[in-house]
Design a protein around this motif. Structure first.
Motif, PDB file in Angstrom:
ATOM      1  N   TRP A 211       0.813  -1.215   0.000  1.00  0.00           N
ATOM      2  CA  TRP A 211       0.000   0.000   0.000  1.00  0.00           C
ATOM      3  C   TRP A 211       0.849   1.269   0.000  1.00  0.00           C
ATOM      4  CZ3 TRP A 211      -5.270   1.314   0.340  1.00  0.00           C
ATOM      5  CH2 TRP A 211      -5.559   2.607   0.770  1.00  0.00           C
ATOM      6  N   ASP A 213      -0.114   5.727  -0.013  1.00  0.00           N
ATOM      7  CA  ASP A 213      -1.229   6.663   0.137  1.00  0.00           C
ATOM      8  C   ASP A 213      -1.779   7.150  -1.201  1.00  0.00           C
ATOM      9  OD1 ASP A 213      -1.254   6.431   2.832  1.00  0.00           O
ATOM     10  OD2 ASP A 213      -0.059   8.227   3.232  1.00  0.00           O
ATOM     11  N   VAL A 216      -5.380   5.902  -2.149  1.00  0.00           N
ATOM     12  CA  VAL A 216      -6.607   6.311  -1.451  1.00  0.00           C
ATOM     13  C   VAL A 216      -7.739   6.628  -2.418  1.00  0.00           C
ATOM     14  CG1 VAL A 216      -7.644   8.094   0.014  1.00  0.00           C
ATOM     15  CG2 VAL A 216      -5.430   7.110   0.621  1.00  0.00           C
ATOM     16  N   THR A 217      -7.454   7.310  -3.491  1.00  0.00           N
ATOM     17  CA  THR A 217      -8.512   7.724  -4.423  1.00  0.00           C
ATOM     18  C   THR A 217      -8.766   6.702  -5.535  1.00  0.00           C
ATOM     19  OG1 THR A 217      -6.910   8.973  -5.749  1.00  0.00           O
ATOM     20  CG2 THR A 217      -8.053  10.168  -3.994  1.00  0.00           C
ATOM     21  N   GLY A 221      -8.178   1.866  -2.700  1.00  0.00           N
ATOM     22  CA  GLY A 221      -8.501   2.631  -1.505  1.00  0.00           C
ATOM     23  C   GLY A 221      -9.626   2.040  -0.692  1.00  0.00           C
ATOM     24  N   ARG A 224      -8.908   0.442   3.042  1.00  0.00           N
ATOM     25  CA  ARG A 224      -8.704   1.104   4.333  1.00  0.00           C
ATOM     26  C   ARG A 224      -9.792   2.147   4.580  1.00  0.00           C
ATOM     27  NH1 ARG A 224      -3.285   4.418   5.115  1.00  0.00           N
ATOM     28  NH2 ARG A 224      -4.519   6.022   4.053  1.00  0.00           N
ATOM     29  N   TYR A 229     -14.784   6.725   4.480  1.00  0.00           N
ATOM     30  CA  TYR A 229     -14.305   7.541   3.361  1.00  0.00           C
ATOM     31  C   TYR A 229     -15.474   7.872   2.425  1.00  0.00           C
ATOM     32  CZ  TYR A 229     -11.461   9.206  -0.550  1.00  0.00           C
ATOM     33  OH  TYR A 229     -10.913   9.975  -1.558  1.00  0.00           O
ATOM     34  N   ASP A 235      -9.591  10.317   4.617  1.00  0.00           N
ATOM     35  CA  ASP A 235      -8.634   9.241   4.909  1.00  0.00           C
ATOM     36  C   ASP A 235      -7.251   9.532   4.327  1.00  0.00           C
ATOM     37  OD1 ASP A 235      -8.264   6.478   6.009  1.00  0.00           O
ATOM     38  OD2 ASP A 235      -7.723   6.057   3.927  1.00  0.00           O
ATOM     39  N   ASP A 236      -7.188  10.456   3.390  1.00  0.00           N
ATOM     40  CA  ASP A 236      -5.900  10.801   2.783  1.00  0.00           C
ATOM     41  C   ASP A 236      -5.086  11.738   3.673  1.00  0.00           C
ATOM     42  OD1 ASP A 236      -7.907  12.682   2.404  1.00  0.00           O
ATOM     43  OD2 ASP A 236      -7.005  13.505   0.590  1.00  0.00           O
ATOM     44  N   ARG A 241      -6.338  10.941  10.074  1.00  0.00           N
ATOM     45  CA  ARG A 241      -6.900   9.606   9.876  1.00  0.00           C
ATOM     46  C   ARG A 241      -7.019   8.806  11.178  1.00  0.00           C
ATOM     47  NH1 ARG A 241      -3.625   8.077   6.415  1.00  0.00           N
ATOM     48  NH2 ARG A 241      -2.230   6.811   7.692  1.00  0.00           N
ATOM     49  N   SER A 313      -7.965   0.103   9.964  1.00  0.00           N
ATOM     50  CA  SER A 313      -9.179   0.842   9.582  1.00  0.00           C
ATOM     51  C   SER A 313      -9.895   1.341  10.831  1.00  0.00           C
ATOM     52  CB  SER A 313     -10.110  -0.045   8.744  1.00  0.00           C
ATOM     53  OG  SER A 313      -9.637  -0.199   7.436  1.00  0.00           O
TER      54      SER A 313
END
Length: 378
Positions: A211, A213, A216-217, A221, A224, A229, A235-236, A241, A313
């Protein structure tokens, strides 16, 4: 003479001691009655029950009691926003809302592209908050309902939907949701985990081996904090977070914004409560399970892996626990008629699952006829 004086002194001391000790000895055996607490009265228990009920009401949905089948005593809710969250049973709920859209002749606000409110290509998607430009929105039109996948932004929804819109969300036990997303989005193939017995366990051994970051999008994503989200949580943001205070404040914001949040593990109870809140008919919330998938590790829950996922999470677990508790508190406040309705509802769902598509309306009508055993007509 001296002996007499000695004996007289001893007797005098004995009498003085007796005068001093006797009342104190008596107090040992005669404790004042006012120190004993009085027996509790029935009113005391009633007061305790009221306090418990008041506490529940502060963290429960205000669901009006149903005395009879409505005939004009309330109007069906027409303005609805449903946050469709991936792998939470939301396709089943969306189909319920599609049927209601047809029945009540609701004006639907739909996405411009791909049936979701964020850009999506054949191989990937960019998960970003919904904007007005993502929808087929005309400011001169009043829209009644919206129910496609999106990343929630309250200000945008408020811009496009009426002020009295009823907000509905949905959540699922986080580890089950995680496993389902892992399978649905083919994460094993992406990270070359296809040769392992349980790719979820392998991934959670060291998530940051796979993983970054930047995921995330993307569809990765969903691994997590996927649920919160979708509710618009950042979450980014590494600084927010895992911030317990911020998570709590954000969940409090969602609690105030959403009128009802369905819990998948209690879907039937959720739908019966929801139909009361919406002043809908019983048959409006009947469903057949949709988009349910089977995979090898679906029911495998390794305790160590679950614990790691709870840390991974964190915000999702707090979101789920909050709305699960709120639903449970609400159920504790319902009457016996609610329990009978849920039992009948489950019988109808079971029968509906065996009903041929051509006889679907007949099955629904049979279900409606059974309601006379629970509620008289108003």
């Amino acid at each position: 003479m001296s002996v007499r004086i000695f004996l007289l002194a001893v007797m005098t001391c004995f009498l003085c001691s007796a005068v001093y000790l006797f009342p104190r000895l008596m107090r040992i055996h005669t404790l004042p009655s006012h120190r004993l607490p009085p027996p509790p009265l029935q009113s005391d228990f009633e007061g305790i029950n009221r306090n418990i009920q008041d506490s529940l009401l502060q963290s429960a949905y205000n669901v009006p009691p149903i005395k009879c089948l409505p005939k004009g005593q309330c109007q069906p809710t027409r303005h609805i926003m449903f946050l469709k969250v991936h792998k939470c049973g939301s396709t089943t709920v969306r189909k319920i809302l599609e049927q209601a859209t047809l029945k009540y002749k609701l004006k639907r606000l739909s996405p411009k592209h791909n049936n979701i409110f964020y850009p999506k290509s054949k191989f990937n998607s960019t998960r970003k908050k919904i904007t007005v430009n993502d929808a087929n929105y005309n400011p001169n039109v009043t829209y009644d309902i919206i129910f496609n996948h999106m990343i929630f932004d309250s200000r945008v929804i408020e811009t496009m939907m009426p002020n009295d819109t009823f907000y509905i969300g949905i959540v699922r036990e986080p580890f089950s949701q995680f496993q389902s997303g892992f399978n649905f989005f083919h994460i094993s193939s992406k990270f070359n985990l296809t040769n392992t017995t349980n790719p979820v366990v392998e991934f959670m051994e060291n998530p940051y081996k796979y993983w970054t970051d930047a995921y995330v999008t993307t569809r990765v994503g969903f691994l997590r904090n996927a649920m919160i989200y979708a509710f618009g949580f950042p979450d980014d943001r590494n600084d927010l977070r895992n911030n317990d205070r911020f998570i709590a404040e954000y969940i409090d914001f969602l609690d105030k914004k959403f009128d009802f949040v369905i819990v998948l593990e209690m879907l039937d109870e959720s739908l019966v409560l929801l139909r009361r809140l919406l002043c809908w008919g019983m048959d409006d919330v009947l469903y057949v399970v949709s988009n349910k998938q089977e995979y090898e590790y679906k029911n495998v829950k390794d305790e160590i892996t679950v614990k790691k996922h709870r840390q991974w999470s964190k915000a999702d677990y707090q979101l789920y626990n909050h709305f699960l508790t709120k639903l449970q508190n609400t159920l504790m406040l319902q009457g016996s008629d609610f329990n009978r309705e849920v039992l009948l509802f489950r019988k109808a769902i079971s029968a509906l699952g065996k009903c041929k598509r051509s006889r679907l309306e007949v099955c629904k009508n049979n279900f409606k006829n059974l309601l006379a055993g629970i509620y008289p007509h108003c």
